[in-house]
Design a protein around this motif. Structure first.
Motif, PDB file in Angstrom:
ATOM      1  N   GLY A 131      40.729  66.154 -29.337  1.00 44.58           N
ATOM      2  CA  GLY A 131      41.262  66.164 -30.695  1.00 44.58           C
ATOM      3  C   GLY A 131      41.496  67.545 -31.265  1.00 44.58           C
ATOM      4  N   GLN A 132      40.971  68.579 -30.584  1.00 43.39           N
ATOM      5  CA  GLN A 132      41.133  69.948 -31.069  1.00 43.39           C
ATOM      6  C   GLN A 132      42.272  70.689 -30.382  1.00 43.39           C
ATOM      7  OE1 GLN A 132      36.319  70.607 -31.499  1.00 43.39           O
ATOM      8  NE2 GLN A 132      37.559  72.414 -31.130  1.00 43.39           N
ATOM      9  N   VAL A 133      42.911  70.083 -29.373  1.00 43.67           N
ATOM     10  CA  VAL A 133      43.903  70.789 -28.570  1.00 43.67           C
ATOM     11  C   VAL A 133      45.261  70.090 -28.634  1.00 43.67           C
ATOM     12  CG1 VAL A 133      44.424  71.798 -26.318  1.00 43.67           C
ATOM     13  CG2 VAL A 133      42.050  71.397 -26.978  1.00 43.67           C
ATOM     14  N   THR A 134      46.315  70.869 -28.826  1.00 41.04           N
ATOM     15  CA  THR A 134      47.685  70.377 -28.707  1.00 41.04           C
ATOM     16  C   THR A 134      48.426  71.253 -27.705  1.00 41.04           C
ATOM     17  OG1 THR A 134      48.349  71.738 -30.608  1.00 41.04           O
ATOM     18  CG2 THR A 134      47.795  69.424 -31.035  1.00 41.04           C
ATOM     19  N   TYR A 135      49.483  70.692 -27.112  1.00 41.66           N
ATOM     20  CA  TYR A 135      50.228  71.384 -26.065  1.00 41.66           C
ATOM     21  C   TYR A 135      51.711  71.445 -26.421  1.00 41.66           C
ATOM     22  CZ  TYR A 135      45.952  70.646 -23.423  1.00 41.66           C
ATOM     23  OH  TYR A 135      44.644  70.645 -23.019  1.00 41.66           O
ATOM     24  N   GLU A 136      52.330  72.556 -26.054  1.00 41.29           N
ATOM     25  CA  GLU A 136      53.761  72.732 -26.329  1.00 41.29           C
ATOM     26  C   GLU A 136      54.416  73.486 -25.176  1.00 41.29           C
ATOM     27  OE1 GLU A 136      56.761  75.007 -29.491  1.00 41.29           O
ATOM     28  OE2 GLU A 136      54.604  74.864 -29.925  1.00 41.29           O
ATOM     29  N   TRP A 137      55.565  72.968 -24.712  1.00 38.48           N
ATOM     30  CA  TRP A 137      56.343  73.671 -23.699  1.00 38.48           C
ATOM     31  C   TRP A 137      57.202  74.726 -24.371  1.00 38.48           C
ATOM     32  CZ3 TRP A 137      61.600  74.378 -23.131  1.00 38.48           C
ATOM     33  CH2 TRP A 137      61.996  75.013 -21.946  1.00 38.48           C
ATOM     34  N   ILE A 138      57.262  75.914 -23.762  1.00 36.76           N
ATOM     35  CA  ILE A 138      58.137  76.981 -24.246  1.00 36.76           C
ATOM     36  C   ILE A 138      58.892  77.540 -23.048  1.00 36.76           C
ATOM     37  CG2 ILE A 138      56.747  77.637 -26.251  1.00 36.76           C
ATOM     38  CD1 ILE A 138      55.531  79.898 -24.562  1.00 36.76           C
ATOM     39  N   PRO A 139      60.090  78.076 -23.247  1.00 39.97           N
ATOM     40  CA  PRO A 139      60.826  78.686 -22.127  1.00 39.97           C
ATOM     41  C   PRO A 139      60.107  79.943 -21.642  1.00 39.97           C
ATOM     42  CG  PRO A 139      61.961  79.082 -24.203  1.00 39.97           C
ATOM     43  CD  PRO A 139      60.863  78.110 -24.500  1.00 39.97           C
ATOM     44  N   ARG A 140      60.362  80.320 -20.385  1.00 37.69           N
ATOM     45  CA  ARG A 140      59.660  81.438 -19.764  1.00 37.69           C
ATOM     46  C   ARG A 140      59.814  82.736 -20.551  1.00 37.69           C
ATOM     47  NH1 ARG A 140      57.252  82.346 -15.111  1.00 37.69           N
ATOM     48  NH2 ARG A 140      57.778  80.256 -14.422  1.00 37.69           N
ATOM     49  N   GLU A 141      60.996  82.955 -21.128  1.00 39.33           N
ATOM     50  CA  GLU A 141      61.212  84.214 -21.847  1.00 39.33           C
ATOM     51  C   GLU A 141      60.340  84.334 -23.093  1.00 39.33           C
ATOM     52  OE1 GLU A 141      64.742  81.426 -22.838  1.00 39.33           O
ATOM     53  OE2 GLU A 141      63.560  82.015 -21.067  1.00 39.33           O
ATOM     54  N   LYS A 142      59.796  83.217 -23.572  1.00 39.43           N
ATOM     55  CA  LYS A 142      58.896  83.254 -24.721  1.00 39.43           C
ATOM     56  C   LYS A 142      57.427  83.266 -24.296  1.00 39.43           C
ATOM     57  CE  LYS A 142      61.993  81.195 -28.157  1.00 39.43           C
ATOM     58  NZ  LYS A 142      62.138  80.158 -29.211  1.00 39.43           N
ATOM     59  N   ASN A 143      57.220  83.299 -23.002  1.00 42.40           N
ATOM     60  CA  ASN A 143      55.856  83.320 -22.471  1.00 42.40           C
ATOM     61  C   ASN A 143      55.630  84.601 -21.671  1.00 42.40           C
ATOM     62  OD1 ASN A 143      53.343  82.028 -22.250  1.00 42.40           O
ATOM     63  ND2 ASN A 143      53.827  81.188 -20.235  1.00 42.40           N
ATOM     64  N   LYS A 144      56.271  85.681 -22.116  1.00 43.88           N
ATOM     65  CA  LYS A 144      56.322  86.905 -21.320  1.00 43.88           C
ATOM     66  C   LYS A 144      54.971  87.573 -21.135  1.00 43.88           C
ATOM     67  CE  LYS A 144      57.674  89.773 -25.290  1.00 43.88           C
ATOM     68  NZ  LYS A 144      58.690  90.727 -25.808  1.00 43.88           N
ATOM     69  N   ASP A 145      54.074  87.485 -22.125  1.00 45.68           N
ATOM     70  CA  ASP A 145      52.777  88.148 -21.972  1.00 45.68           C
ATOM     71  C   ASP A 145      51.928  87.460 -20.902  1.00 45.68           C
ATOM     72  OD1 ASP A 145      53.201  90.181 -23.828  1.00 45.68           O
ATOM     73  OD2 ASP A 145      52.518  88.958 -25.509  1.00 45.68           O
ATOM     74  N   ALA A 146      51.867  86.125 -20.951  1.00 41.32           N
ATOM     75  CA  ALA A 146      51.113  85.401 -19.934  1.00 41.32           C
ATOM     76  C   ALA A 146      51.767  85.559 -18.567  1.00 41.32           C
ATOM     77  CB  ALA A 146      50.999  83.921 -20.303  1.00 41.32           C
TER      78      ALA A 146
END
Length: 334
Positions: A131-146
């Motif tokens: 109940g404390q966690v939600t998930y969201e897909w993002i394109p690779r260019e928005k996940n550059k730090d990870a």
């Protein structure tokens, strides 16, 4: 470890009684993983960000040896959720990933068919209440730090080294709660692997890096200890003629039979390491694992006191592998 004649009482778990703040904090986890070859040289990267300020509170990245892309992606998520829990176990967590597979599976919209993925998903779900966690897909260019962190981990794996947090291009900008500042005299030393820091900034202390277990019979140890590690959610991340490694959410375990190993079985009663204890889930999970472990060669210790050999408030199974090594499987508080 309890003796056959004395029942040990574990200290009360004060964390069972907690107060919930009126304003619940939100943390943002960004995670990624990759495999050059799929399967091939693999690694994960993860960070925790304050969504209000954009500041990075913690980072983690680790090479995984030879693994698939999906294993690396899940390992990144597990590392990110673990850091978020360390910063604030009561916080709401919003996890962002560019893996559609992991996001849809963790959100419950896609079925998980592969056994390895089911174990990793179960491990991820055990870290923070659903109940404390939600998930969201993002394109690779928005996940550059990870993505940068996971590539640093893969580079380290390809070079046969560990990830260097101090040399990372993704530095911690604001250390999370509970982090301690390194003394000035220690700033030039090698940062601990898996710690969340930039050079000279805060690091997590007291985190286990790895455990190496020397065995006389490697094949037997892999059939027993290796089997148990994978049942507990560790992933086989490397294997060579004299050993194998199993990656967790940060720490890893090694079973090795090298030329320097002396003959003879491990004696848990001699001075030195007595046993390793693992969180194993619910009481039903402990019971299932204890029964299955005996089928692959483990012996149940302190059977006359099982499952309360550690005290009436401590539900656990104590098991001895054929090579004499002891492990303890501890159930979550009821």
């Amino acid at each position: 470890m309890p003796s056959s004649s004395v029942t040990r009482t574990e200290p009360a778990n004060v964390s069972e009684v907690q107060t919930t703040s009126q304003t619940q904090r939100t943390l943002q986890v960004e995670a990624d993983g990759g495999s050059r070859g799929n399967p091939g040289v693999a690694g994960y990267g993860a960070l925790v960000r304050d969504p209000e300020t954009g500041q990075i509170l913690a980072t983690d990245a680790q090479p995984l040896g030879r693994a698939s892309n999906n294993v690396a992606e899940y390992s990144g998520l597990i590392a990110g959720l673990t850091m978020a829990r360390q910063i604030d176990p009561e916080a709401r967590v919003h996890a962002l990933m560019d893996s559609k597979l992991v996001v849809e599976q963790m959100s419950g919209r896609w079925k998980i068919k592969h056994e390895d993925m089911r174990r990793l998903a179960a491990q991820a779900r055990s870290i923070i209440p659903a109940g404390q966690v939600t998930y969201e897909w993002i394109p690779r260019e928005k996940n550059k730090d990870a993505d940068q962190l996971s590539n640093e981990a893969m580079d380290a794996g390809a070079a046969g080294t560990q990830w260097d947090a101090g040399a990372s291009k993704v530095p911690v900008s604001a250390p999370g709660e509970g982090a301690q500042k390194a003394p000035a005299a220690e700033k030039a030393t090698e940062p601990s692997s898996g710690s969340s820091s930039s050079a000279g900034s805060a690091t997590h202390t007291g985190r286990l890096h790895h455990v190496e277990i020397w065995v006389e019979d490697l094949a037997q140890a892999r059939r027993t200890l290796g089997w148990l590690f994978e049942e507990l959610g560790y992933v086989l991340s490397g294997e060579w003629s004299e050993g194998a490694s199993y990656q967790g959410a940060g720490e890893y375990l090694v079973i090795e039979r090298g030329p320097d190993v002396s003959a003879g079985a491990h004696d848990r009663l001699r001075p030195g390491l007595n046993h390793l204890a693992f969180r194993a889930g619910t009481r039903a999970d402990v019971d299932r694992l204890a029964q299955a472990a005996q089928a692959v060669g483990f012996t149940l210790l302190f059977a006359e006191q099982h499952p309360f050999a550690g005290g009436r408030n401590h539900y656990a199974a104590y098991l001895e592998a054929p090579n004499g090594f002891e492990v303890e499987l501890v159930a979550d508080p009821a």
